[in-house]
Design a protein around this motif. Structure first.
Motif, mmCIF file in Angstrom:
data_model
loop_
_atom_site.group_PDB
_atom_site.id
_atom_site.type_symbol
_atom_site.label_atom_id
_atom_site.label_comp_id
_atom_site.label_asym_id
_atom_site.label_seq_id
_atom_site.Cartn_x
_atom_site.Cartn_y
_atom_site.Cartn_z
ATOM 1 N N ILE A 155 0.837 -1.201 0.000
ATOM 2 C CA ILE A 155 0.000 0.000 0.000
ATOM 3 C C ILE A 155 0.869 1.246 0.000
ATOM 4 C CG2 ILE A 155 -1.805 1.279 1.240
ATOM 5 C CD1 ILE A 155 -2.787 -1.411 0.251
ATOM 6 N N ASN A 173 4.104 -2.192 -5.551
ATOM 7 C CA ASN A 173 2.989 -2.187 -4.613
ATOM 8 C C ASN A 173 1.703 -2.585 -5.330
ATOM 9 O OD1 ASN A 173 2.250 0.218 -5.924
ATOM 10 N ND2 ASN A 173 1.540 1.121 -4.046
ATOM 11 N N SER A 202 -2.335 2.194 -4.626
ATOM 12 C CA SER A 202 -1.727 3.499 -4.369
ATOM 13 C C SER A 202 -2.785 4.584 -4.259
ATOM 14 C CB SER A 202 -0.786 3.888 -5.510
ATOM 15 O OG SER A 202 0.296 3.016 -5.598
ATOM 16 N N HIS A 206 -5.839 6.630 5.491
ATOM 17 C CA HIS A 206 -5.901 5.310 4.875
ATOM 18 C C HIS A 206 -6.404 5.476 3.453
ATOM 19 C CE1 HIS A 206 -6.175 3.920 9.166
ATOM 20 N NE2 HIS A 206 -5.176 3.190 8.680
ATOM 21 N N MET A 249 -9.504 0.095 2.704
ATOM 22 C CA MET A 249 -8.498 -0.956 2.849
ATOM 23 C C MET A 249 -7.967 -1.017 4.272
ATOM 24 S SD MET A 249 -6.858 -3.467 1.632
ATOM 25 C CE MET A 249 -7.217 -3.449 -0.086
ATOM 26 N N PHE A 256 -3.281 -2.880 5.627
ATOM 27 C CA PHE A 256 -3.216 -4.102 4.820
ATOM 28 C C PHE A 256 -2.609 -5.255 5.621
ATOM 29 C CE2 PHE A 256 -1.625 -6.924 1.514
ATOM 30 C CZ PHE A 256 -2.657 -6.904 0.600
#
Length: 161
Positions: free
Chosen positions: A83, A111, A114, A145, A150, A153
């Protein structure tokens, strides 16, 4: 490097050959560790290093721990963290690698999700860095966040929510 191979049905496929240069994975503890098994599965015997950046409201981000290959400055780096939110932890992780002699152009940040704010911050600060992401979300919420809920993570992955 481009490479042609003949498939099992006789067709010619043009793809790319595996990089022969030395590289390693560097996971940003803790959520970056989630990506280590996938890297090991496709790159047997790859060296993996670790970086832990602590976020503190009063002191800001600070390096708490790192364990990097001794020859890290001579390697290409796959920086692992699923993330990218604000980008501050990644910024300090990258600064740590640069201080160890890794050229900025040798770092690829991998990743999954994003936020635009993090992408802009990291790309502006490190223009020669490459970022590979699978999705760019709409932004960050008040808790910083990534929007679409999400959250953390690593907490979801490790079941520590």
């Amino acid at each position: 490097m481009e490479k042609k191979v003949i498939t099992c049905n006789g067709a010619v496929y043009t793809g790319v050959e595996f990089c022969r240069q030395k590289f390693c994975g560097i996971s940003v503890i803790r959520s970056g560790e989630i990506m280590e098994n996938a890297l090991r599965a496709c790159c047997k015997g790859v060296k993996i290093g670790k970086i832990l950046i602590h976020k503190d409201a009063e002191k800001g981000e600070q390096l708490m721990y790192h364990n990097l290959p001794k020859d890290v400055s001579h390697r290409h780096i796959l920086l692992l963290d699923p993330i990218l939110g604000t980008g501050y932890v990644k910024k300090y992780s990258i600064i740590n690698l640069l201080e160890k002699g890794v050229p900025e152009s040798n770092i690829i940040f991998l990743n999954l999700i994003s936020a635009p704010q993090g992408l802009h911050m990291v790309c502006k600060k490190f223009p020669r860095l490459k970022i590979v992401t699978s999705e760019i979300e709409s932004g960050l919420n008040e808790g910083f966040h990534v929007i679409h809920g999400m959250g953390e993570f690593s907490d979801l992955y490790f079941g520590t929510v």
